[in-house]
Design an enzyme around this catalytic site. Structure first.
Site, PDB file in Angstrom:
ATOM      1  CB  SER A 151      23.056   6.407 -38.829  1.00  0.00           C
ATOM      2  OG  SER A 151      23.803   5.467 -37.887  1.00  0.00           O
TER       3      SER A 151
ATOM      4  CE  LYS B 107      23.203   2.084 -38.621  1.00  0.00           C
ATOM      5  NZ  LYS B 107      23.727   3.093 -37.517  1.00  0.00           N
TER       6      LYS B 107
ATOM      7  CB  SER C 150      23.636   6.304 -35.163  1.00  0.00           C
ATOM      8  OG  SER C 150      24.142   7.385 -35.829  1.00  0.00           O
TER       9      SER C 150
END
Lengths: 464, 75
Positions: free
Chosen positions: A155, A80, A179
């Site tokens: 996210s 990420k 997330s």
């Protein structure tokens, strides 16, 4: 070998160690798939294909020389883009940090590399892990491989999308209000928010110091346990790091569920935020299946989702304001609208509001601890709806808060989200399991029991 | 007398007076945001107000926060 892209991390590592699979062959297959699918999915912000292939060649040479770095030797991983990888940009999917190059690996990346994993690149996220899906940023939002018109969750959007699409078998995500578990739910994979402090956050761009977690995202429960074993451990340079008890995570995966006590938090999805009927039916099916597997299921009551969400919001936004205040004052136009709105909220809490939220938080931790004295694991909803369309802001606005993930950022307990079924429209439905602090092994045991019974690890999107 | 509706912003069932939004935003140093994105600033104020109202304040004055207030190695 065919279908290398659906191979689990554990199977790939085993085949590589046995010289039945070349890391170069695996990497080439995944890079070809990325080239084919990423234009539809927007999973990557920065693909580092050449470096990944070079690392695969090195891994192959090491295998030939009889040297294995660790349990993930030669297995590709996506990161990420709020997590530092030396030499690559950490943009947080934001114009604010567009030119920010990391000078060293985050601890979690370093541990994965130490175990032999190969970094493929940096993955899409909601801006600063809070504002998304946004169409007003330098990169487009990731899309759901089950239906590219739909949101993959966030996210950790690229992490969920890429793992589900078979672009890589494992990814790192972060989880401050859900997330890791939201994209796991939307994309039908396994996402774990570990116990607070179990995985180091050093080298991860912060959103909220007391709510941030780093977690593994995989297609199977066994891979998740394997990744966590590599990632877990005390880091004296992370102020939130804990000294976890020693013990493995995968040893009990195939154990029977006979005698396990499961607390079903029905009021989350029946009263607090009434779920889509397909989600409700899927959750009841999971509960019945666990009973058939030998578990005892009983109802459990916790504080309401509305109050958990409010405590999470006050703490998250207050802490995030401490980080983003200077940029929001000087460069508000360099944020996308969603991040700007959410991050500015922290400017409007009083110090006393923050302390009251932290005081109420301790009571909420006690409530979950009390519940987990009577049961081994909690079962509850993750998302109240299947993934909504990505291009209808009103749908995003309506469904985004309809979830039961924030409670366990507030309390710090480990929580795992995974597929509970597939909706009539062909989108994943989800379930969440929650365990005692540092009892991830029990969480994996229950999750594996459900996976074994339902075959969720065999269900993949039809994307080519 | 009630102010005209245009002086107020309602978001998430929270109504905030735009004059108050302006004062709070300037105090927070958000003058640029206020000039460029007044709706976003008002939304942030409204959402913050809504969250605070939903928290049950502990009745026991001795209730401590988490994480505990403890001295670290640096003291």
């Amino acid at each position: 070998m065919s279908d290398l892209h659906w191979m689990s991390a554990a199977a790939a590592a085993k085949a590589i160690a046995a010289r039945d699979l070349s890391p170069v062959e695996l990497m080439a297959a995944l890079l070809a798939r990325i080239e084919q699918l990423d234009p539809k999915l927007n999973t990557f912000i920065r693909l580092d294909g050449e470096a990944a292939m070079a690392a695969a060649r090195t891994a192959e040479a090491e295998v030939a020389a009889g040297r294995l770095r660790g349990p993930l030797h030669g297995v590709p991983v996506g990161i990420k883009d709020i997590i530092d990888v030396a030499g690559l940009p950490t943009t947080c999917h934001s114009k604010i940090l567009q030119d920010n190059i990391a000078t060293s690996d985050a601890v979690c990346v370093s541990k994965l590399r130490g175990a032999g994993a190969i970094v493929l690149g940096k993955l899409s996220t909601h801006e600063f892990a809070i504002g998304g899906p946004s169409h007003d940023l330098p990169w487009p939002p990731a899309r759901n491989p089950w239906n590219t018109d739909h949101h993959p969750g966030g996210s950790s959007s690229g992490s969920g999308s890429g793992v589900a699409a078979g672009l890589f078998p494992m990814a790192l995500g972060s989880d401050t209000g859900g997330s890791v578990r939201n994209p796991a739910s939307c994309c039908g994979i396994v996402g774990l928010k570990p116990t607070y402090g179990l995985v180091s956050r050093r080298g991860v761009f912060p959103l909220s110091f007391t709510l941030d977690h780093v977690g593994p995202m995989t297609r199977t429960v066994a891979d998740n346990a394997l990744m966590l074993k590599v990632l877990a451990g005390h880091d004296p340079a992370d102020p939130g790091s804990a000294a976890p008890p020693r013990g493995g995570y995968a040893e009990g995966l195939e154990r029977s569920m006979l005698g396990l006590r499961v607390g079903f938090v029905r009021h989350f999805h029946e009263v607090d935020q009434p779920a889509d009927p397909e989600v409700t039916a899927a959750l009841e099916h999971v509960a019945r299946t666990l009973q058939l597997e030998g578990a005892e299921v009983r109802d459990i009551h916790l504080p309401t989702l509305g109050e958990f969400a409010a405590v999470n919001r006050v703490i998250l936004q207050s802490e995030a304001w401490a980080i983003h205040g200077p940029w929001l004052r000087e460069r508000p136009g360099d944020y996308g609208q969603l991040a700007r709105r959410r991050l500015m909220g922290g400017a409007f809490f009083a110090a006393g509001d923050y302390v009251q939220a932290q005081r109420r938080r301790l009571e909420m931790i006690a409530a979950v601890e009390e519940a987990l004295r009577d049961v081994d694991v909690l079962l509850c909803a993750s998302s109240m709806d299947p993934a909504c369309r990505i291009d209808i802001p009103a749908d995003i606005e309506r469904t985004y808060p309809r979830q039961a993930r924030t409670p366990f950022n507030v309390t710090g307990h480990p929580a795992l989200a995974m597929m509970a079924g597939v909706s009539a429209s062909g989108l994943p439905l989800s379930v969440q399991f929650v365990g005692r602090n540092f009892a991830e092994a029990t969480l994996f045991q229950v999750a594996r029991g459900w996976e074994r019974a339902a075959g969720t690890d065999k269900k993949h999107p039809a994307i080519v | 007398m009630d102010k005209p509706a245009m002086d107020k912003t309602t978001i998430d069932n929270q109504t905030v007076d735009n004059k108050i939004v302006e004062v709070l935003a300037r105090r927070a140093g958000l003058d640029k945001a206020l000039a460029q994105f007044p709706d976003d600033v008002a939304a942030a104020v409204a959402q913050a107000a809504g969250a605070v109202q939903k928290i049950k304040v502990p009745a026991d004055p001795r209730a401590e926060p988490w994480p505990p207030m403890r001295a670290g190695d640096g003291l």
